[in-house]
Design a protein around this motif. Structure first.
Motif, mmCIF file in Angstrom:
data_model
loop_
_atom_site.group_PDB
_atom_site.id
_atom_site.type_symbol
_atom_site.label_atom_id
_atom_site.label_comp_id
_atom_site.label_asym_id
_atom_site.label_seq_id
_atom_site.Cartn_x
_atom_site.Cartn_y
_atom_site.Cartn_z
ATOM 1 N N ILE A 169 -27.501 -6.407 21.590
ATOM 2 C CA ILE A 169 -27.715 -6.716 19.982
ATOM 3 C C ILE A 169 -26.435 -6.698 19.355
ATOM 4 C CG2 ILE A 169 -28.898 -6.518 18.031
ATOM 5 C CD1 ILE A 169 -31.399 -5.593 19.541
ATOM 6 N N ASN B 147 -33.576 -9.348 29.862
ATOM 7 C CA ASN B 147 -33.918 -8.303 28.756
ATOM 8 C C ASN B 147 -32.840 -7.633 27.811
ATOM 9 O OD1 ASN B 147 -35.873 -6.284 28.304
ATOM 10 N ND2 ASN B 147 -35.538 -5.038 30.264
ATOM 11 N N ILE B 148 -33.254 -7.702 26.383
ATOM 12 C CA ILE B 148 -32.380 -7.465 25.475
ATOM 13 C C ILE B 148 -32.034 -5.835 25.271
ATOM 14 C CG2 ILE B 148 -31.757 -7.878 22.929
ATOM 15 C CD1 ILE B 148 -32.339 -10.432 24.602
ATOM 16 N N GLN B 149 -30.981 -5.403 25.182
ATOM 17 C CA GLN B 149 -30.843 -3.745 24.939
ATOM 18 C C GLN B 149 -30.259 -3.839 23.678
ATOM 19 O OE1 GLN B 149 -28.981 -1.721 28.336
ATOM 20 N NE2 GLN B 149 -30.231 -2.959 29.666
ATOM 21 N N LEU B 150 -30.055 -2.372 22.980
ATOM 22 C CA LEU B 150 -29.333 -2.329 22.011
ATOM 23 C C LEU B 150 -28.166 -2.616 21.822
ATOM 24 C CD1 LEU B 150 -29.267 -0.992 19.240
ATOM 25 C CD2 LEU B 150 -28.937 1.061 20.085
ATOM 26 N N SER B 151 -27.288 -2.316 23.178
ATOM 27 C CA SER B 151 -25.961 -2.912 23.433
ATOM 28 C C SER B 151 -25.826 -4.393 23.162
ATOM 29 C CB SER B 151 -25.263 -2.073 24.663
ATOM 30 O OG SER B 151 -26.181 -2.682 25.716
#
Lengths: 74, 74
Positions: B57, B51-55
């Motif tokens: 990125i 799962n990709i989080q803002l942090s």
């Protein structure tokens, strides 16, 4: 990334989101109507209270009618 | 966003990440050395398994030495 930096990142993302929404003169409801997020979650995001995922960024781009990359302009 | 779309998004993000890393001729280890993510997690991200989080990125932008917005060019 430390918890503190993580929160700072969420705060900055939220402030930038609100700035863009205000500039476009859109209400929380109007943004929510154009994407898969509800207005209360969008408000939480603006206040740095919600963890931001890639899907959140893409949905907010749809809701605001902008390039999602603009949400990272902070 | 449906689960299917969510997975598609993660797959596209991962493919774009690998493309950028290959273009820059960086190994997973080299990217990991420049940010707060370890090489096994970067590999999972490239394969759409995380799962990709803002942090995430922001950290990947640091690791690759690029503007994080380029990671959304897909």
């Amino acid at each position: 990334m430390s918890k503190k930096n993580h929160q700072e990142l969420q705060d900055k993302f939220g402030e930038n989101l609100r700035k863009i929404r205000d500039q476009k003169g859109l209400s929380l409801r109007a943004v929510a109507a154009n994407c898969d997020l509800d207005d209360s979650n969008i408000s939480k995001i603006e206040n740095g209270k919600l963890n931001i995922q890639l899907s959140t960024i893409i949905e907010l781009g749809k809701g605001l009618g902008i390039d999602p990359r603009d949400l990272l302009n902070f």
